[in-house]
Design a protein around this motif. Structure first.
Motif, PDB file in Angstrom:
ATOM      1  N   GLU A   1      86.593   3.447  33.444  1.00 38.31           N
ATOM      2  CA  GLU A   1      85.375   3.449  32.628  1.00 38.31           C
ATOM      3  C   GLU A   1      84.299   4.328  33.279  1.00 38.31           C
ATOM      4  N   GLN A   2      84.169   4.234  34.606  1.00 36.72           N
ATOM      5  CA  GLN A   2      83.197   5.072  35.306  1.00 36.72           C
ATOM      6  C   GLN A   2      83.511   6.550  35.116  1.00 36.72           C
ATOM      7  N   LEU A   3      84.781   6.906  35.249  1.00 34.20           N
ATOM      8  CA  LEU A   3      85.190   8.299  35.079  1.00 34.20           C
ATOM      9  C   LEU A   3      84.945   8.751  33.643  1.00 34.20           C
ATOM     10  N   TYR A   4      85.314   7.917  32.690  1.00 36.34           N
ATOM     11  CA  TYR A   4      85.160   8.272  31.276  1.00 36.34           C
ATOM     12  C   TYR A   4      83.683   8.502  30.931  1.00 36.34           C
ATOM     13  N   THR A   5      82.819   7.639  31.440  1.00 32.71           N
ATOM     14  CA  THR A   5      81.386   7.740  31.152  1.00 32.71           C
ATOM     15  C   THR A   5      80.790   9.008  31.761  1.00 32.71           C
ATOM     16  N   TRP A   6      81.222   9.340  32.976  1.00 32.43           N
ATOM     17  CA  TRP A   6      80.657  10.493  33.704  1.00 32.43           C
ATOM     18  C   TRP A   6      81.237  11.830  33.245  1.00 32.43           C
TER      19      TRP A   6
ATOM     20  N   PHE B   1      90.107  -1.450  26.890  1.00 30.58           N
ATOM     21  CA  PHE B   1      89.262  -0.266  27.075  1.00 30.58           C
ATOM     22  C   PHE B   1      89.993   0.985  26.610  1.00 30.58           C
ATOM     23  N   ALA B   2      91.251   1.115  26.995  1.00 28.29           N
ATOM     24  CA  ALA B   2      92.035   2.295  26.614  1.00 28.29           C
ATOM     25  C   ALA B   2      92.167   2.394  25.101  1.00 28.29           C
TER      26      ALA B   2
ATOM     27  N   ASP C   1      87.628  -0.649  35.633  1.00 23.76           N
ATOM     28  CA  ASP C   1      86.271  -0.302  36.060  1.00 23.76           C
ATOM     29  C   ASP C   1      86.168   1.170  36.453  1.00 23.76           C
ATOM     30  N   LEU C   2      87.144   1.657  37.243  1.00 24.18           N
ATOM     31  CA  LEU C   2      87.084   3.046  37.692  1.00 24.18           C
ATOM     32  C   LEU C   2      87.365   4.008  36.541  1.00 24.18           C
TER      33      LEU C   2
ATOM     34  N   GLU D   1      88.344   1.563  52.975  1.00 22.87           N
ATOM     35  CA  GLU D   1      87.685   2.267  51.883  1.00 22.87           C
ATOM     36  C   GLU D   1      88.598   2.296  50.660  1.00 22.87           C
ATOM     37  N   ASN D   2      88.020   2.039  49.509  1.00 21.52           N
ATOM     38  CA  ASN D   2      88.764   2.094  48.259  1.00 21.52           C
ATOM     39  C   ASN D   2      88.411   3.355  47.488  1.00 21.52           C
ATOM     40  N   GLN D   3      89.334   3.779  46.639  1.00 27.25           N
ATOM     41  CA  GLN D   3      89.065   4.965  45.825  1.00 27.25           C
ATOM     42  C   GLN D   3      87.865   4.701  44.919  1.00 27.25           C
ATOM     43  N   SER D   4      86.993   5.701  44.833  1.00 31.90           N
ATOM     44  CA  SER D   4      85.788   5.558  44.036  1.00 31.90           C
ATOM     45  C   SER D   4      85.616   6.782  43.145  1.00 31.90           C
ATOM     46  N   LEU D   5      84.627   6.722  42.259  1.00 35.20           N
ATOM     47  CA  LEU D   5      84.337   7.866  41.399  1.00 35.20           C
ATOM     48  C   LEU D   5      83.977   9.093  42.221  1.00 35.20           C
TER      49      LEU D   5
END
Length: 276
Positions: free
Chosen positions: A175-180, A205-206, A172-173, A138-142
């Motif tokens: 960006e997901q965190l930033y969006t949410w 992105f940063a 990718d992660l 398992e990989n770290q996810s949002l």
């Protein structure tokens, strides 16, 4: 009875009755109390700090006035730890919080302990580093980050923290965190041991969303369970000590803004007793 033996017995009694152990290493910029005076890895530094703090605590242990406490504070107060109110505006308090177990309450406990220890009402920045083990494959996810981030957001809203950041997120992660997220990450740490050059997509992105990219050299697991137990046993000289489970480690740095130098640095540590 030999005073030394008496203190060791009292320290063992405290440890045997306690359910939670809290520890403050004090300012380690002056490393005179530590065995290893030269720079070492973050893991070795933490182990040395825990041993020194517990050894100092054991030497100063006195019998409890009432019952043995469930939460054992193994800190030796130092006058240099608290920030004088007249110096607060000149100093920046930066924190990295290593979460060894999932649990939002640990974040609030760590932040409150840091504020009390340093005599401040707000931490300038907190970077969170979830280090608890994931399931195999398992990989770290949002989804792993969301509960912890929501707790950090709550602490920002209550003005306990000014800015919050992350550690070791890829583009990718992040960006997901930033969006949410409602409170956006202001920084993301990158370990240059595993990535000698900043990934171009992460850098782009940063830059676009004004996220500061920082570097660090902390290992993925700051301290193993076995190493922590070894540090407790070494510091207390109690080989029969109950197994303690590391919950979180908070590392703080107090930086003089105008000069960019570290005035103080230390660790706060929390551990719980394994169920018997």
């Amino acid at each position: 009875m030999d005073p030394q033996n008496n203190m060791e017995n009292e320290a063992k009694m405290f440890l045997s009755h306690a359910k939670t152990l809290r520890l403050h290493t004090g300012n380690i910029v002056n490393r005179s109390r530590l065995k290893k005076k030269c720079p070492c890895s973050p893991s070795e530094e933490l182990q040395d700090c825990i041993q020194a703090a517990l050894s100092d605590w054991k030497a100063a242990t006195k019998p409890p006035s009432n019952d043995f406490p469930d939460t054992l504070d193994c800190s030796i107060p130092q006058p240099t730890d608290a920030i004088p109110p007249e110096e607060r505006e000149e100093l920046r308090v930066s924190v990295k919080l290593f979460l060894c177990e999932a649990g939002e309450s640990s974040i609030r406990d760590a932040v409150e302990m840091a504020c009390q220890t340093l005599a401040v009402s707000q931490l300038d920045s907190v970077i969170i580093a979830p280090t608890w083990p994931l399931a195999e494959g398992e990989n770290q996810s949002l989804a792993h980050l969301q509960p912890a981030w929501e707790e950090l957001e709550s602490l920002v809203r209550s003005q306990r923290i000014a800015a919050i950041g992350t550690s070791d997120l890829d583009k990718d992660l992040l960006e997901q965190l930033y969006t949410w997220a409602q409170v956006k990450p202001s920084s993301n740490q990158v370990n240059l041991a595993s990535c000698c050059v900043m990934p171009p997509d992460l850098t782009a992105f940063a830059k676009e969303f004004d996220i500061q990219l920082l570097t660090h050299n902390d290992p993925k697991e700051l301290m193993s369970a076995a190493t922590f137990q070894e540090a407790v046993q070494e510091g207390t000289q109690d080989l029969s000590a109950a197994i303690w489970r590391l919950e979180w480690v908070l590392r703080y740095s107090i930086i003089v803004k105008s000069r960019g130098i570290i005035k103080a640095k230390g660790y706060l540590v929390s551990a719980g007793k394994e169920s018997q």
